[in-house]
Design an enzyme around this catalytic site. Structure first.
Site, PDB file in Angstrom:
ATOM      1  N   LYS A   1       0.560  -0.623  -0.006  1.00 18.71           N
ATOM      2  CA  LYS A   1       0.166  -0.042  -0.243  1.00 18.71           C
ATOM      3  C   LYS A   1       0.589   1.215   0.010  1.00 18.71           C
ATOM      4  O   LYS A   1       2.058   1.341   0.497  1.00 18.71           O
ATOM      5  CB  LYS A   1      -0.931   0.168   1.118  1.00 18.71           C
ATOM      6  CG  LYS A   1      -0.039   0.665   2.244  1.00 18.71           C
ATOM      7  CD  LYS A   1      -1.502   0.407   3.522  1.00 18.71           C
ATOM      8  CE  LYS A   1      -0.710   0.976   4.966  1.00 18.71           C
ATOM      9  NZ  LYS A   1       0.030   2.336   4.978  1.00 18.71           N
TER      10      LYS A   1
ATOM     11  N   HIS B   1      -0.647  -5.730   6.235  1.00 15.13           N
ATOM     12  CA  HIS B   1       0.123  -6.663   6.981  1.00 15.13           C
ATOM     13  C   HIS B   1      -0.626  -6.627   8.284  1.00 15.13           C
ATOM     14  O   HIS B   1      -0.245  -7.166   8.946  1.00 15.13           O
ATOM     15  CB  HIS B   1       1.248  -5.433   7.318  1.00 15.13           C
ATOM     16  CG  HIS B   1       1.076  -4.832   8.253  1.00 15.13           C
ATOM     17  ND1 HIS B   1       0.806  -3.877   8.011  1.00 15.13           N
ATOM     18  CD2 HIS B   1       0.757  -4.174   9.870  1.00 15.13           C
ATOM     19  CE1 HIS B   1       1.553  -2.562   8.789  1.00 15.13           C
ATOM     20  NE2 HIS B   1       1.282  -3.134  10.323  1.00 15.13           N
TER      21      HIS B   1
ATOM     22  N   LYS C   1      -1.370 -10.150  11.402  1.00 15.03           N
ATOM     23  CA  LYS C   1      -1.450  -9.848  12.618  1.00 15.03           C
ATOM     24  C   LYS C   1      -2.005 -10.835  13.795  1.00 15.03           C
ATOM     25  O   LYS C   1      -3.126 -11.760  13.744  1.00 15.03           O
ATOM     26  CB  LYS C   1      -1.604  -8.715  13.432  1.00 15.03           C
ATOM     27  CG  LYS C   1      -1.074  -7.249  13.053  1.00 15.03           C
ATOM     28  CD  LYS C   1      -1.277  -6.404  13.673  1.00 15.03           C
ATOM     29  CE  LYS C   1      -0.655  -4.847  13.417  1.00 15.03           C
ATOM     30  NZ  LYS C   1       0.488  -4.925  14.610  1.00 15.03           N
TER      31      LYS C   1
ATOM     32  N   GLU D   1      -0.574   6.255  16.842  1.00 14.61           N
ATOM     33  CA  GLU D   1       1.260   6.120  17.012  1.00 14.61           C
ATOM     34  C   GLU D   1       1.968   7.655  17.172  1.00 14.61           C
ATOM     35  O   GLU D   1       0.808   8.603  17.287  1.00 14.61           O
ATOM     36  CB  GLU D   1       1.468   6.060  15.387  1.00 14.61           C
ATOM     37  CG  GLU D   1       0.696   4.881  14.483  1.00 14.61           C
ATOM     38  CD  GLU D   1       1.616   5.442  13.198  1.00 14.61           C
ATOM     39  OE1 GLU D   1       2.162   4.785  12.653  1.00 14.61           O
ATOM     40  OE2 GLU D   1       0.676   6.074  12.330  1.00 14.61           O
TER      41      GLU D   1
ATOM     42  N   ASP E   1      -3.451   6.863   4.140  1.00 13.09           N
ATOM     43  CA  ASP E   1      -3.145   5.821   4.542  1.00 13.09           C
ATOM     44  C   ASP E   1      -3.238   4.977   5.317  1.00 13.09           C
ATOM     45  O   ASP E   1      -2.732   2.932   5.299  1.00 13.09           O
ATOM     46  CB  ASP E   1      -1.628   6.939   4.550  1.00 13.09           C
ATOM     47  CG  ASP E   1      -0.191   5.606   5.506  1.00 13.09           C
ATOM     48  OD1 ASP E   1      -0.231   5.129   4.503  1.00 13.09           O
ATOM     49  OD2 ASP E   1       0.304   6.408   6.769  1.00 13.09           O
TER      50      ASP E   1
ATOM     51  N   HIS F   1      -6.124  -0.141   6.030  1.00 11.25           N
ATOM     52  CA  HIS F   1      -6.179  -1.223   7.715  1.00 11.25           C
ATOM     53  C   HIS F   1      -7.697  -1.015   8.323  1.00 11.25           C
ATOM     54  O   HIS F   1      -8.535  -2.203   8.974  1.00 11.25           O
ATOM     55  CB  HIS F   1      -5.928  -0.523   8.808  1.00 11.25           C
ATOM     56  CG  HIS F   1      -3.672  -0.546   8.418  1.00 11.25           C
ATOM     57  ND1 HIS F   1      -2.912  -1.387   6.939  1.00 11.25           N
ATOM     58  CD2 HIS F   1      -2.879   0.741   8.193  1.00 11.25           C
ATOM     59  CE1 HIS F   1      -1.948  -0.824   6.467  1.00 11.25           C
ATOM     60  NE2 HIS F   1      -1.449  -0.316   7.636  1.00 11.25           N
TER      61      HIS F   1
ATOM     62  N   LYS G   1      -1.623  10.045  14.020  1.00 10.36           N
ATOM     63  CA  LYS G   1      -0.103  10.261  14.200  1.00 10.36           C
ATOM     64  C   LYS G   1       0.158  10.774  15.847  1.00 10.36           C
ATOM     65  O   LYS G   1      -0.616  12.420  15.732  1.00 10.36           O
ATOM     66  CB  LYS G   1       1.012  10.998  13.250  1.00 10.36           C
ATOM     67  CG  LYS G   1       0.463   9.526  12.287  1.00 10.36           C
ATOM     68  CD  LYS G   1       1.467  10.350  10.892  1.00 10.36           C
ATOM     69  CE  LYS G   1       2.179   8.261   9.656  1.00 10.36           C
ATOM     70  NZ  LYS G   1       2.715   7.927  10.623  1.00 10.36           N
TER      71      LYS G   1
END
Length: 493
Positions: free
Chosen positions: A151, A181, A185, A219, A238, A243, A343
């Site tokens: 991505k 990803h 998990k 994050e 993003d 996700h 973020k």
């Protein structure tokens, strides 16, 4: 003909070609994951890794680069020198300009014949996906091979479709592995096991018993030197488009007929297509857009987003998004899903919180009537775990209730070590398992849903709301939940 051994069937031979082989993703995630698989004996003895990048290096100098930049990112115990040496022996390096198709014939010479399935991992910017695939086809390297696309796959629905159309002319859909990803998990896998392997939760997993669901991916880091990339992308593209919507689809999906790739992905697609569109004025009511300003993370002062290297002066790119989402189907109608990512927030955390409805009447006091008294928390990072929150009587006289927790910490319960997400996904690519990868129609449905929000932000001047680094985002994100008589989990106390 000699039959393959069971080990060869379990761990088929391969040639893993890593484009972007000197990049950050290769050093932090991909090569550490391949090392872990090698260390655990999960790679075929003759499996090869060929790293490709434009940097003028030979294999020896590249391996010294790998020694310096990969080892610090390998989790777990101390690295065994003999295992590390044997891993290095798998690696070769090819200096190649991906914009020069004729250079790919030299890559073919390096790969040669044999070595099993060819896997091309494109850890590059999306602008190179199509040129690389076309050059691979011109060099005769695509027959029977697999391609992994990182991505972001495009900038919007139109560009995503353009990439998928072009790559789809070269590779069949079952040769294309669009990687997310988060789907690899351990806790996400356990979410599937929890839902579809236990009769306990299935009767409760519906609108009659669920008050709301929260999905948070937070994050502490900023853009970390990727200002040029991130300023063209933002949190919605993003994180939300891939996700968070993928996690939502797993939470909300119906039980699949089997765990075969298409059976699972069919059910996820039904959820994505059932998402209620967020349009017009509702975008202002249901979506919060933010951008971090200067602040402190763990007593360290950090700069504002607009001061980051590579960020345009006066940029309106969002670094935070919170949304209220609804799934318009029989199981979930009326249940709000609250999604949040950002973020420079107060902590690094990824979790799913399922808030069950309180009891309709309590003879034990107001505690039992509080929303969130019964909840299931699935922690994806930093420590993967599942926690069930309930009420119990405090010891002593009277009938006073107190919250208690039933915890499953995977690293404590299971003796064997966890498999990191990238390790699981790379082994799935080598083995040809597609269930944990995103199918094109899933990706298209996700882009189609976020498209009106992207367009509204571009045309209506909806500027991001400021928030101080080290907080949980703009105050408007808390107000979003307050309008539905709830709050983010960390705000309860």
């Amino acid at each position: 003909m000699t039959k393959p051994s069971p080990r060869e069937l379990d761990h088929p031979p391969f040639a893993f070609v890593l484009f972007g082989g000197t990049g950050d993703l290769a050093m932090r995630k991909i090569l550490p994951a391949l090392y872990a698989a090698h260390r655990d004996g999960l790679l075929a003895p003759d499996g090869r890794i060929v790293s490709v990048a434009q940097t003028a290096l030979d294999t020896g100098s590249y391996l010294r680069w790998v020694d310096e930049h990969v080892k610090p990112h390998i989790p777990g115990t101390a690295i065994d020198d003999s295992v590390w040496r044997s891993f290095r022996e798998r690696i070769a390096y090819v200096a190649l300009d991906a914009s020069q198709p004729e250079a790919f014939f030299s890559l073919g010479d390096t790969l040669g014949a044999g070595h099993g399935r060819r896997i091309f991992y494109l850890a590059t910017g999306p602008a190179l996906f199509v040129p690389i695939c076309r050059a691979l086809a011109s060099a005769g390297l695509t027959e029977g091979s697999r391609v992994v696309l990182e991505k972001p796959l495009g900038y919007d629905l139109e560009s995503s479709n353009a990439i998928n159309d072009a790559v789809g002319q070269i590779f069949k859909e079952d040769q294309i592995y669009r990687i997310d990803h988060y789907l690899g998990k351990e806790a996400v896998q356990n979410l599937l096991a929890l839902r579809f392997g236990n009769s306990l939760f299935e009767p409760l997993w519906r609108r009659e018993w669920v008050e709301s669901i929260q999905i948070t991916v937070a994050e502490e880091l900023g853009v970390e030197g990727r200002g040029n990339f991130y300023d063209q992308t933002g949190a919605l593209r993003d994180m939300v488009q891939n996700h968070l919507l993928q996690l939502l689809s797993i939470i909300a999906m119906e039980p699949p007929q089997s765990m075969d790739a298409d059976a699972v992905r069919d059910e996820k697609l039904r959820v994505l297509r059932a998402l209620k569109p967020v349009l017009g004025e509702e975008i202002r009511q249901s979506v919060v857009r933010g951008q971090y300003h200067a602040g402190a993370i763990k007593d360290t002062t950090v700069s504002a987003y607009h001061a980051e290297p590579g960020v345009r002066q006066g940029s309106t790119t969002e670094t935070f998004v919170a949304l209220k989402v609804e799934v318009e189907n029989w199981r979930w109608a009326g249940v709000p899903f609250f999604l949040r990512t950002g973020k420079r927030l107060a902590g690094r955390i990824a979790e799913i919180v399922v808030n069950f409805k309180p009891v309709p009447h309590s003879a034990l006091g107001a505690m039992a009537l509080r929303p969130g008294s019964n909840r299931l928390t699935i922690r994806l990072q930093p420590n993967e775990s599942i926690r069930l929150s309930a009420l119990a009587k405090q010891p002593g006289m009277g009938m006073t209730l107190q919250g208690v927790h039933l915890d499953l910490a995977f690293d404590q319960f299971f003796q064997q070590g966890r498999m990191e997400a990238y390790q699981r996904l790379l082994l799935d690519v080598i083995a040809g398992r597609l269930a944990l990868f995103v199918r094109r129609d899933e990706q298209e449905a996700a882009w189609r849903w976020v498209a009106p929000i992207i367009e509204d932000w571009a045309t209506q001047g909806n500027l991001p709301k400021p928030y101080a680094s080290g907080t949980w985002g703009p105050a408007a994100a808390s107000a979003l939940l307050a309008r539905h008589n709830t709050c983010w989990q960390e705000e309860e106390n």
